[in-house]
Design an enzyme around this catalytic site. Structure first.
Site, PDB file in Angstrom:
ATOM      1  CG  ASP A  67      -0.331  -0.528   2.492  1.00  0.00           C
ATOM      2  OD1 ASP A  67       0.909  -0.530   2.595  1.00  0.00           O
ATOM      3  OD2 ASP A  67      -1.071  -0.926   3.403  1.00  0.00           O
ATOM      4  CG  ASP A 136      -9.318  -0.754  11.485  1.00  0.00           C
ATOM      5  OD1 ASP A 136      -8.379  -1.492  11.100  1.00  0.00           O
ATOM      6  OD2 ASP A 136      -9.644   0.279  10.868  1.00  0.00           O
ATOM      7  CG  HIS A 138      -6.058  -1.880   8.572  1.00  0.00           C
ATOM      8  ND1 HIS A 138      -6.199  -0.685   9.241  1.00  0.00           N
ATOM      9  CD2 HIS A 138      -4.736  -2.157   8.638  1.00  0.00           C
ATOM     10  CE1 HIS A 138      -5.028  -0.262   9.669  1.00  0.00           C
ATOM     11  NE2 HIS A 138      -4.118  -1.144   9.328  1.00  0.00           N
ATOM     12  CD  GLU A 143      -8.912   1.467   7.723  1.00  0.00           C
ATOM     13  OE1 GLU A 143      -8.894   0.456   8.443  1.00  0.00           O
ATOM     14  OE2 GLU A 143      -8.327   2.523   8.046  1.00  0.00           O
TER      15      GLU A 143
END
Ligand code: F6R
Length: 261
Positions: A67, A136, A138, A143
């Protein structure tokens, strides 16, 4: 899915490093998937140790980043291109041009995403993808409610992720970009071996949801449960939320060591 509980992040990093080293022995021109963030650091340190010992070379390998932030100049110290350059590329013997990342400054970001997936496919796909996990759930920057079939694309970070990552931007959440390009969950799932690493009790809840929770887009890391060769390497802290921790310790202790990860 295999879960390996290491004594600490150094020995866990060395297990993941051994898997990469074994892959390169078998295929010196292997294609690696590199993650940024703090979790992969012990793995990269282990690779550097092996390189200096003369037992590992990246001279024929290729690598793809997971990413990238949108809008940061490639030479910004927190662009993932710069982070990987410092943490990995500059410390090993990759050939110039053999490590690629998404172009977060492309004029046409959507075209850049499509080009990125095409370049991974043209390289023959990723043999081993290293992953961290966000609090969270990811993986990459997928996400919650990211499609489990998603491809490389533009995403908006949650405030929670921006807060988590503010530590890399002198604690300033406003300096953390809002948008990113990330390999999709589907793109990541095409890698032949997924190795997720996580350390410390602050990752315990995320690891438990990834390994033992339902497969759900609400927690994209749970998609690892669908992968034919997914390995989760964690330390005791990160394992502290697992109901099956004892079973994972027993299976690892009983596994013939020649099998590797
Ligand atoms: C980084 C990435 C993220 C991180 C995750 C955990 O390339 O894709 O998914 O792996 O945010 O970050 P750390 O390891 O810093 O806790």
């Amino acid at each position: 899915m295999e879960v390996v509980i290491a004594a600490d992040s150094t020995s866990g990093g060395s297990l993941a490093g051994q898997a990469i080293s074994d892959l390169l022995q078998a295929r010196p021109d292997a294609v690696l998937g590199l993650a940024t963030g703090s979790s992969p650091a012990p793995v990269y340190d282990d690779l550097v140790t092996r390189f200096h010992a003369g037992t590992l070379s990246m001279a024929r390998a290729r690598a793809f980043l997971l990413d990238e932030y949108v809008g940061l100049a490639p030479d910004h110290p927190q662009s993932y291109r710069s982070v990987i350059e410092r943490a990995v590329v500059s410390r090993l013997d990759f050939r110039p041009g053999s490590v690629s990342g998404p172009d977060g400054r492309a004029g046409d970001l959507l075209a850049a995403c499509a080009r990125y997936d095409a370049s991974i496919a043209a390289a023959g796909g990723i043999d081993l993808q290293l992953l961290g996990i966000g609090s969270d759930g990811h993986i990459g920057f997928n996400e919650p409610v990211s499609s489990l079939g998603s491809r490389t694309r533009l995403k908006t970070l949650t405030n929670r992720t921006r807060r988590d990552n503010a530590r890399f931007f002198d604690g300033d959440i406003d300096a953390v970009p809002v948008h990113v390009i990330t390999q999709g969950v589907g793109t990541i799932g095409e890698a032949r071996h997924l190795v997720l690493v996580a350390w410390g009790a602050e990752k315990a809840a995320a690891v438990a949801a990834c390994v033992e929770g339902p497969v759900t887009a609400m927690f994209p890391a749970s998609a690892l449960q669908l992968h034919p060769h997914a390995t989760v390497v964690i330390d005791e802290g990160a394992a502290s939320g697992l109901r099956l921790a004892d079973y994972f310790r027993e299976t690892w202790a009983a596994k013939p060591k020649w099998q590797g990860l």
